[in-house]
Design an enzyme around this catalytic site. Structure first.
Site, short mmCIF file in Angstrom:
data_model
loop_
_atom_site.label_atom_id
_atom_site.label_comp_id
_atom_site.label_asym_id
_atom_site.label_seq_id
_atom_site.Cartn_x
_atom_site.Cartn_y
_atom_site.Cartn_z
N TYR A 172 0.83 -1.22 0.00
CA TYR A 172 0.00 0.00 0.00
C TYR A 172 0.85 1.26 0.00
O TYR A 172 0.72 2.13 -0.85
CB TYR A 172 -0.91 0.01 1.24
CG TYR A 172 -1.67 1.30 1.38
CD1 TYR A 172 -2.84 1.51 0.67
CD2 TYR A 172 -1.18 2.34 2.18
CE1 TYR A 172 -3.51 2.71 0.75
CE2 TYR A 172 -1.85 3.54 2.27
CZ TYR A 172 -3.01 3.73 1.56
OH TYR A 172 -3.66 4.92 1.63
N HIS A 173 1.76 1.34 0.96
CA HIS A 173 2.53 2.58 1.13
C HIS A 173 3.56 2.77 0.04
O HIS A 173 4.03 3.87 -0.18
CB HIS A 173 3.19 2.58 2.50
CG HIS A 173 2.22 2.28 3.60
ND1 HIS A 173 1.91 0.99 3.96
CD2 HIS A 173 1.45 3.09 4.36
CE1 HIS A 173 1.00 1.01 4.92
NE2 HIS A 173 0.71 2.27 5.18
N LYS A 542 11.19 18.55 7.86
CA LYS A 542 9.97 17.79 8.16
C LYS A 542 9.85 17.65 9.66
O LYS A 542 10.31 16.68 10.24
CB LYS A 542 10.03 16.43 7.49
CG LYS A 542 8.86 16.25 6.58
CD LYS A 542 8.64 14.91 6.02
CE LYS A 542 7.29 14.37 6.46
NZ LYS A 542 6.21 15.30 6.59
N ASP A 546 5.45 12.81 11.83
CA ASP A 546 4.87 12.31 10.60
C ASP A 546 5.95 11.93 9.61
O ASP A 546 6.85 12.71 9.34
CB ASP A 546 3.93 13.41 10.05
CG ASP A 546 3.80 13.37 8.54
OD1 ASP A 546 3.61 12.26 8.01
OD2 ASP A 546 3.88 14.43 7.92
N HIS A 548 5.48 10.79 6.37
CA HIS A 548 5.10 10.80 4.95
C HIS A 548 5.93 11.86 4.25
O HIS A 548 5.63 13.05 4.31
CB HIS A 548 3.61 11.05 4.79
CG HIS A 548 2.78 9.91 5.29
ND1 HIS A 548 2.40 9.81 6.61
CD2 HIS A 548 2.29 8.81 4.67
CE1 HIS A 548 1.70 8.69 6.77
NE2 HIS A 548 1.63 8.07 5.61
#
Lengths: 668, 335
Positions: A172-173, A542, A546, A548
């Site tokens: 998925y990722h 970042k 998180d 992503h």
């Protein structure tokens, strides 16, 4: 089978909604509502501090508590999360990786408190660390230590919790990080091979029982909008996994070779522009994983139509659940045998994917396998390159996205008339309340029992014994998530994964107009360098937990390609680190990327710290999933520009960035 | 950050005031003509700093992907734990097409942002093919005035480590198991023998053992064909195995680097002097090319002058400026 091709209606797949937020009690209420709505399993979303092993009062957890999921700090939280839900009758999927062994320990401890039989527990721990290094970014430990935790969990459950899916290999990722279908297939398979080889190497599973381990492997797959190709991808998965299980691991029982998978359909392709269109995308993507009876998902969870705007509300999730129910229960889909058996078109495309993916599997295995390809950055770099190609195709219009680069005009959507109410906002006081509750928990527990449990955990971490029994004992003793992770950090250290951006090569744009734009930007930047004496330097940061990193990576690569010197620090940097880097590196501009919703806590803090360090003249821009109202607030705090998913034209952003540096230079 | 007076800043650099160090580094990167005098003045005033004289400049180089940044991070932590301060210059290549760069070393490092005794600056090579970044020589001198240890991290095999020899007291070459190129370069004498050899990623145990053995062989061959190029006499290049991710071998690496610094003590001044001469020659060649060299009576003559005059408290930058003016004056006479 009847001559008509019909047969007795199949049992529907498990329908879940990825959910959890604020507190254990609030999430429990949500789960009970969802179950009453006809949902048939639970899918727990944990907040980032829980996923990365920090207690709510850790400085790194600031702004993140209860944001993207539920905070679970100890046994009391886990108990509250499943209050009134008998665990021996539930099927629970937990999206948890670096701390999977710990969260499963808490779950088992709650089950034991409920007097439920361990052997009756059903569900899944995601427990796939490879894709964390590559895409999702919630890893903690170096690869070898992480693989040890992974295999500990697997070898423990295979005997102690036999109905549990100990790992959910996630392609998925990978797709979210930009993988093509071939890459998604290949990198998921090499991950599974890496895990199984590692389990084998532990020597804990007798050869004769290894088929059980292979049989417990499950996958978590993505489905994008090109749904015919995606449908073929699922069929290719079935074929390739059967091959791996048979040829590499000698599994003779076809049941143990079955490709068992759950799905969350694509979030990457959901748009901020005309967001109502997303429900249509979601439904089409669901078809790819449900139409083939021979390659049908066992569990499906759908994103909400407004994910690109902010956190979805219960109603938004319910709407997605209804789409599943209509397909499974209202239509005749489940009355038929496989619809595509014998289709030459589907067969040909499936075989194409099988062959190209198998070739890439061999490539990675030739490079030493999944772990080695993580450490060298090989896979990461491939993903970054694919994602850059995807974004360029959208920017140039080569790939049509309705409402984004085509048919952008239209009647205003009544669904987003009041944008601030069209998303969920988390109570900002949650963090404070969670910290207070945690302090109470610490005060109430038996301190010497905790100390003993931690000492035992440390001893086991240094040995080659399985970590699970000591973790379950620690759960019962009242140890917290942060304490568990910190104990292991002290033994194994932490890991910063390759970013894949430094070596990524991006093919120059073929179309003349796009190339001209880039040339113009490079020329402006070159002129600016002459005037300033130094090449403009951009810090891409970042902050928060998180992981992503797509957005930050693509901005970093694009900025280099128009001529910036770009300092990219990777994920999970604290506000203090960002300010220290800005100071030491002498940058002209700072770009921050935040997708977890913690921007209102983190950005003002960074701006304030820059001011204290005498760096308030460095312009700051922010990118992420940031609601309109917050944009205003951030600008008032001194942020020069805010970019959201609708700002897909990177050239425009670059032009803005050059303007900002130019203006700042002129002002000095 | 507004530019400020380098003379005032020099004092603050010596005291390792991060804002001043950062400004000084910005200045040495400044390519504008009017910045050159200020850079020369700054470096001249930093040259006599106690740390600049007594400190240690370490070059860390090796092919891409051997884990240099992670190793740098581990070394920095260990050096700090020993109570010494440290400055790092991490050099990455610029894109030939865009001129831009991705400076990713910080991403692999983990350090305490509130630590006043550690400073990391990333530099891009800015088209200096095979060489150090334009400003790296100067940047090392700025950091050397402020920190006990300066580490220059560069990528490459066969080229940039030639430059690094001129700026570093001790050159550490890092390879990973299975680096065939390095062995070939060493054997063929294309590459000077480093002061310390490190096989990183020693967690791949069997491979690492073989790599260490291969290196021993290569060193032996190189010495047999007479590639030594060493002025530090009887130093025996140690070969160490490290695992930056697991943190093993780091203390031994620091010990080896320290031992080399100690070994250098009698010859250090001469070694640094040679480095300064070479840097001055590079600067002058880059600016004026063959024509400049022949106008000032050839390389041997310029080198001899540099060897003489750099001793007198002059920096390579200021001497290069002076020679440039001579060259321009001669050009005017002849035309």
């Amino acid at each position: 089978m009847a001559p008509s091709g019909k047969h007795e209606r199949d049992k529907p797949w498990i329908m879940r909604t990825y959910a959890g937020h604020s507190t254990a009690a609030a999430s429990n209420e949500l789960y009970r509502t969802n179950l009453a709505q006809g949902q048939t399993g639970l899918s727990v979303a944990f907040d980032l501090p829980t996923q990365t092993g920090y207690d709510p009062d850790d400085p790194l957890a600031r702004g993140e508590v209860g944001k993207v999921g539920v905070p679970i700090s100890h046994l009391g939280d886990m108990r509250a999360l499943f209050e009134g839900i008998p665990l021996d009758q539930m099927n629970t999927s937990m999206t948890i990786n670096a701390t999977a062994a710990w969260l499963l320990s808490l779950y088992i401890a709650v089950a034991e408190d409920q007097n439920a039989d361990r052997a009756a527990l059903r569900g899944t721990t995601q427990n796939d660390i490879i894709k964390e290094y590559l895409s999702r970014g919630t890893h903690i430990f170096p690869p070898a230590a992480s693989m040890r935790l992974t295999t500990d969990l697997i070898t423990y459950t295979v005997t102690e919790v036999p109905k549990w899916n100990p790992i959910n290999i996630c392609s998925y990722h990978l797709q979210e990080a930009g993988a093509t279908p071939t890459q998604e297939l290949a990198y998921a398979l090499v991950t599974a091979i890496g895990v199984l080889d590692a389990v084998k190497a532990t020597g804990r599973i007798p050869e004769s029982e290894f088929g059980n381990v292979v049989g417990r492997m499950s996958f978590f797959v993505n489905a994008g909008i090109r749904f015919v190709e995606e449908l073929c991808k699922m069929r290719a998965f079935v074929e390739l996994w059967d091959r791996v299980a048979r040829e590499r691991y000698g599994v003779t029982d076809p049941k143990q070779r079955r490709f068992r998978y759950g799905v969350q359909v694509n979030s990457l392709g959901l748009t901020e522009q005309q967001p109502e269109n997303n429900i249509i995308r979601i439904v089409l993507e669901m078809l790819a994983v449900t139409l083939s009876k021979d390659a049908r998902a066992r569990a499906v969870q759908l994103p909400a139509w407004n994910e690109a705007l902010g956190l979805p509300r219960p109603w938004d999730q319910q709407w997605s659940l209804r789409a599943q129910q209509i397909l499974a229960l209202e239509t005749d889909l489940l009355e038929y045998a496989d619809l595509f058996k014998g289709s030459k078109v589907v067969h040909a495309q499936t075989q194409h994917l099988v062959e190209s993916a198998w070739a890439e599997v061999q490539e990675v295995l030739g490079r030493g396998g999944a772990v080695e390809a993580v450490e060298t950055g090989y896979i990461k770099q491939k993903l970054v390159e694919s994602n850059a190609a995807r974004l360029r195709a959208i920017e140039s219009g080569e790939q049509v996205v309705v409402g984004v680069n085509a048919y952008t005009e239209g009647a205003p959507s009544p669904l987003i008339e009041n944008l601030d109410e069209a998303i969920l906002t988390v109570d900002p006081d949650i963090e404070k309340k969670e910290i207070e509750a945690l302090e109470q928990w610490r005060a109430d527990r038996d301190a010497s029992a905790v100390a003993n449990a931690i000492a035992e955990l440390k001893r086991v971490a240094r040995s080659d014994e399985n970590i699970m029994p000591a973790s379950i004992a620690a759960a019962h003793a009242g140890v917290t998530t942060g304490e568990w992770a910190n104990t292991l950090r002290a033994v194994w250290g932490e890991y910063r994964a390759p970013t894949g951006v430094a070596g990524a090569t991006v093919k120059a744009s073929r179309s003349g107009a796009a190339a001209e734009v880039v040339d113009r930007l490079r020329k402006r930047l070159g002129e600016l360098e002459v005037r300033m004496g130094r090449r403009p330097k951009l810090l891409v940061g970042k902050p928060g937990l998180d992981g992503h990193s797509n957005g930050a990576e693509q901005i970093a690569i694009k900025a280099r390609d128009v001529g910036f010197d770009v300092v990219y620090e990777g994920i999970r940097v604290s506000p203090e680190q960002i300010v220290a880097s800005a100071l030491e590196e002498g940058v002209h501009l700072i770009g921050l990327s935040i997708l977890s919703g913690s921007h209102l806590a983190l950005v003002p803090e960074i701006v304030e710290r820059l001011r204290e360090a005498g760096l308030s003249d460095i312009p700051v821009v922010v990118g992420g999933i940031i609601p309109e109202a917050d944009t205003e607030r951030l600008r008032r705090e001194g942020v020069a520009a805010v970019y959201t998913p609708k700002d897909f034209e990177l050239d425009h952003i670059m032009s803005d960035l050059i303007d900002l540096v130019d203006r700042q230079h002129a002002a000095e | 950050m507004p530019p400020s007076d380098p003379a005032n800043d020099a004092d603050r650099v010596r005291r390792a005031d991060k804002a001043a160090v950062s400004r000084a580094l910005n200045l040495v990167e400044d390519k504008r003509a009017d910045a050159q005098d200020r850079v020369a003045a700054l470096l001249a005033s930093l040259k006599s700093a106690p740390k600049a004289i007594g400190g240690h400049r370490v070059g860390l180089t090796g092919p891409p992907g051997v884990g240099k940044s992670t190793l740098t991070s581990a070394v920095a932590r260990a050096v700090r734990a020993r109570g010494r301060t440290m400055g790092v210059v991490a050099v990455d290549p610029s894109s030939i097409v865009s001129g831009g760069s991705l400076l990713g070393d910080r991403a692999r490092m983990s350090f305490d942002p509130s630590d006043a005794g550690l400073f990391v600056r990333s530099l891009a090579t800015a088209g200096e093919v095979g060489g150090l970044a334009y400003a790296a020589n100067s940047a090392v001198r700025v950091l050397a005035a402020a920190y006990d240890v300066v580490l220059i991290e560069t990528t490459g095999v066969g080229q940039s480590e030639i430059d690094i020899v001129h700026v570093a007291d001790t050159v550490v070459l890092v390879i990973q198991p299975g680096s065939g190129d390095v062995l070939q370069f060493l054997k063929a004498g294309i590459m000077e023998i480093p002061d310390v050899l490190v096989v990183n990623k020693a967690d791949q145990e069997e491979l690492a053992r073989r790599a260490v053995a291969d290196l021993r062989g290569a060193l032996h061959t190189a010495q047999a064909v007479g590639v030594s190029g060493r002025e530090d006499g009887d130093w025996e290049t140690p070969i160490l195995a490290t695992s930056a991710t697991e943190g093993t071998g780091i203390e031994e690496l620091i010990d080896a680097v320290d031992a080399h610094r100690k070994h250098l003590e009698p010859t250090l001044k001469a070694r640094r002097h040679r480095g300064e001469v070479q840097w001055m020659l590079d600067l002058f060649m880059r600016k004026h090319g063959e024509h400049g060299v022949s106008t000032l009576h050839g390389l041997t003559e310029i080198k001899a002058r540099a060897e003489r005059e750099l001793d007198d408290g002059e920096t390579p930058l200021s001497l290069c400026e002076r020679l440039s003016r001579e060259y321009v004056a001669k050009l005017c006479q002849t035309s």
